[in-house]
Write an enzyme that holds these catalytic residues in place. Structure first.
Site, PDB file in Angstrom:
ATOM      1  N   ASP A  79     -48.630 -38.380 -25.542  1.00 28.83           N
ATOM      2  CA  ASP A  79     -49.962 -38.554 -24.958  1.00 28.83           C
ATOM      3  C   ASP A  79     -49.890 -38.696 -23.433  1.00 28.83           C
ATOM      4  OD1 ASP A  79     -52.816 -39.131 -25.473  1.00 28.83           O
ATOM      5  OD2 ASP A  79     -52.341 -41.082 -24.612  1.00 28.83           O
ATOM      6  N   GLU A  83     -48.372 -33.576 -23.758  1.00 34.47           N
ATOM      7  CA  GLU A  83     -49.790 -33.279 -23.578  1.00 34.47           C
ATOM      8  C   GLU A  83     -50.070 -33.382 -22.096  1.00 34.47           C
ATOM      9  OE1 GLU A  83     -54.273 -34.843 -23.949  1.00 34.47           O
ATOM     10  OE2 GLU A  83     -52.605 -36.074 -23.358  1.00 34.47           O
TER      11      GLU A  83
HETATM   12  C1  NOJ Z   1     -55.367 -38.194 -24.551  1.00 33.05           C
HETATM   13  C2  NOJ Z   1     -55.835 -38.341 -25.959  1.00 33.05           C
HETATM   14  O1  NOJ Z   1     -55.852 -37.090 -26.575  1.00 33.05           O
HETATM   15  C3  NOJ Z   1     -57.195 -38.979 -25.892  1.00 33.05           C
HETATM   16  O2  NOJ Z   1     -57.868 -38.945 -27.113  1.00 33.05           O
HETATM   17  C4  NOJ Z   1     -57.023 -40.383 -25.375  1.00 33.05           C
HETATM   18  O3  NOJ Z   1     -58.291 -40.985 -25.205  1.00 33.05           O
HETATM   19  C5  NOJ Z   1     -56.295 -40.390 -24.041  1.00 33.05           C
HETATM   20  N1  NOJ Z   1     -55.172 -39.511 -24.015  1.00 33.05           N
HETATM   21  C6  NOJ Z   1     -55.810 -41.788 -23.720  1.00 33.05           C
HETATM   22  O4  NOJ Z   1     -54.749 -42.149 -24.559  1.00 33.05           O
END
Ligand code: NOJ
Length: 542
Positions: free
Chosen positions: A206, A258
């Site tokens: 993430d 990500e």
């Molecule tokens: C990216 C995640 O996909 C999202 O859903 C989340 O709110 C943020 N990162 C914070 O962790």
């Protein structure tokens, strides 16, 4: 298979909304295990499960209080073990979400940091700073949080007096960790091992590129944070360390970053000793037209190609307006990426039928491109975004933190419709699902679509079957077909004497297809011609 991930189709499960086995209106791990047959039949190679760890659920699991425990909302560790074994038995790999940028404010580390006070080693795991002004009552700098408001929240010191501030890129309940502190790396490497020991095949990391902040925390002209990601940023040392952890295990375990960064920066994280894949947003930002798609494809292939990396293709996830809705409103493109609100407020009316046609065409582009592809649950059913949820039902913290200016991401997180003609459409035995499901989804259930040769689900199932049969799809050498009209996107995938040509027609008039066998078309051919907003796969011998 070695490097299985290079051409994998990964299905994103949003656990709250996939299938509810215990009847509380929220999806869970046993619900996923029960439905593995569906995923096997669909033909996906791997799953990515959204976060299921112990969490107060302020940001739906992206606020983790215990990285080694399953939240009771989703089940138990035994349920997770069972899911991994059952998925592997079907040849489906399992990757988990890994959330290293921030913990929950309920994580024992954060609680002890607040208790331990100024200057303590516990506070050094996060970013605590004194406030500005004579009484420290102004935040340490002007950086803004992604979900709205300041990135700083003040704590009370152990004696009850107003104290230091801590930094959070997202919500106040998600304090950012200090990745310049070696203790943080040691702990998270151990978390990776905990799950690798249980047999998981990898992790989606993430906000992977945001781990390091400028430790001086200077003000910036527009309040955006300074997050070093360049080749010399210490963030790359973190990924090299993660990679060593993964490589110590057999079976080709993967890390998928990500990132919303640009192609050149993304490629830095994909150097041979860092992560294998990057879940990026190039296709999410692209309009369903030939020039936008071509630009997105070309630049990501070029940047990743320079470091020998595979490109990962994504149009949908749990943070973005679903593509059927985005593509139904051309006004929705071109804006800057604001998580949770990808569609401009003035996007205008949505033509769902046109959006669906374009989503079908883009699906055949996505699933042909060389590399890995991600599908977000419900994409294979052609679910539209639900943009008319009553305000009282909204869950996403963005709604509160933006002062009720952005509704957030709930509209793409509605539970999956499985069967039947009314909510909860087999998702749960409870009529009260955590987000309400639209009555109008009766024709979009798995049950209805399996029986319909013209459905989105049938298209995805056919496409995935062909992708396994025709080795060129997803794997062949990629070559643009030049010299066509501007609104046609066409490329060849060449492998062992066979070519599959992908033609997508985003113009208003039907176009001729090249000679060869039409393997699949996203809309019926019109007197042998490819319709407007349609794509086809044509096999040619060379
Ligand atoms: C990216 C995640 O996909 C999202 O859903 C989340 O709110 C943020 N990162 C914070 O962790």
């Amino acid at each position: 298979m070695a490097e299985w991930w290079r051409d994998a189709v990964v299905y994103q499960v949003y656990p709250r909304s996939f299938a509810d086995a215990n009847g509380d209106g929220v999806g869970d791990l046993r619900g996923i295990t029960n439905r593995l047959g569906y995923l096997g039949d669909l033909g996906v190679d791997a799953l990515w499960l959204g976060p299921v760890f112990a969490s107060p659920q302020v940001d739906h699991g992206y606020d983790v209080a215990d990285y080694r425990a399953i939240d009771p909302l989703f089940g138990t560790l035994a349920d997770m073990d069972e899911l991994i074994v059952a998925a592997h038995a079907r040849g489906i790999r399992v990757t988990l979400d890994f959330v290293p940028n921030h913990t929950s404010d309920q994580h024992p580390w954060f609680r002890s940091a607040v208790e331990a006070g100024r200057g303590s080693p516990e506070r050094a795991r996060y970013h605590f700073r004194d406030g500005r002004g004579p009484d420290g009552s102004r935040p340490p700098n002007n950086w803004r949080a992604v979900f709205g408001g300041s990135s700083w929240t003040r704590v009370n010191e152990p004696d009850g007096s107003p104290g230091q501030w801590y930094y959070h890129l997202f919500a106040a309940e998600q304090p950012d960790l200090n990745w310049l502190n070696p203790e943080v790396l040691a702990e998270f490497a151990d978390v990776l091992r905990f799950w690798l020991d249980r047999g998981v095949d990898g992790f989606r990391v993430d906000v992977a590129d945001a781990l390091i902040k400028d430790p001086a925390f200077p003000d910036t002209p527009d309040g955006s944070p300074i997050i070093p990601k360049g080749a010399d940023s210490p963030v790359h040392g973190v990924y090299r360390a993660f990679r060593r952890v993964l490589d110590a295990y057999p079976g080709d375990r993967i890390g998928v970053i990500e990132t919303g960064a640009g192609d050149e920066v993304v490629a830095l994280f994909l150097r041979p000793d860092e992560m294998q894949l990057a879940f990026g947003f190039r296709l999410v930002h692209a309009a369903p037209d030939a020039p936008s798609l071509r630009e997105a494809i070309e630049t990501s292939l070029a940047a990743n190609g320079r470091v020998g990396a595979t490109t990962t293709w994504v149009t949908d996830n749990h943070d973005t307006t679903r593509s059927v809705t985005r593509y139904g409103s051309r006004a929705s493109f071109g804006g800057a990426y604001v998580p949770g609100e990808l569609r401009a407020k003035d996007a205008g009316p949505v033509d769902v039928a046109a959006g669906t046609r374009r989503a079908r065409a883009v699906a055949l582009v996505l699933l042909a491109l060389p590399g890995a592809s991600y599908l977000y649950q419900g994409q294979e059913l052609g679910l539209p975004n639900v943009d008319d949820l009553p305000e009282a039902c909204l869950h996403d913290p963005i709604w509160e933190r933006s002062g009720h200016t952005f509704r957030g991401r709930d509209g793409c997180r509605i539970p999956l419709p499985w069967a039947g003609d009314r909510p909860p459409f087999g998702f749960s035995t409870s009529p009260k699902t955590w987000l309400p499901m639209p009555d109008s989804w009766a024709s979009l259930t798995v049950e209805a679509e399996i029986a319909d040769p013209g459905s989105m689900l049938t298209l995805y199932r056919d496409a995935l079957r062909l992708r396994h049969e025709q080795r060129a799809l997803g794997r062949g050498e990629f070559r643009w077909v030049e010299g066509l009209a501007d609104d046609i996107l066409a490329f060849d995938l060449v492998l062992s004497g066979e070519t599959v040509r992908v033609v997508a027609n985003f113009g208003a008039a039907p176009v001729a297809l090249p000679a060869g066998k039409v393997l699949l078309a996203s809309s019926p051919l019109e007197e042998g011609l490819l319709a407007s907003d349609a794509a086809a796969w044509v096999r040619r011998r060379i």
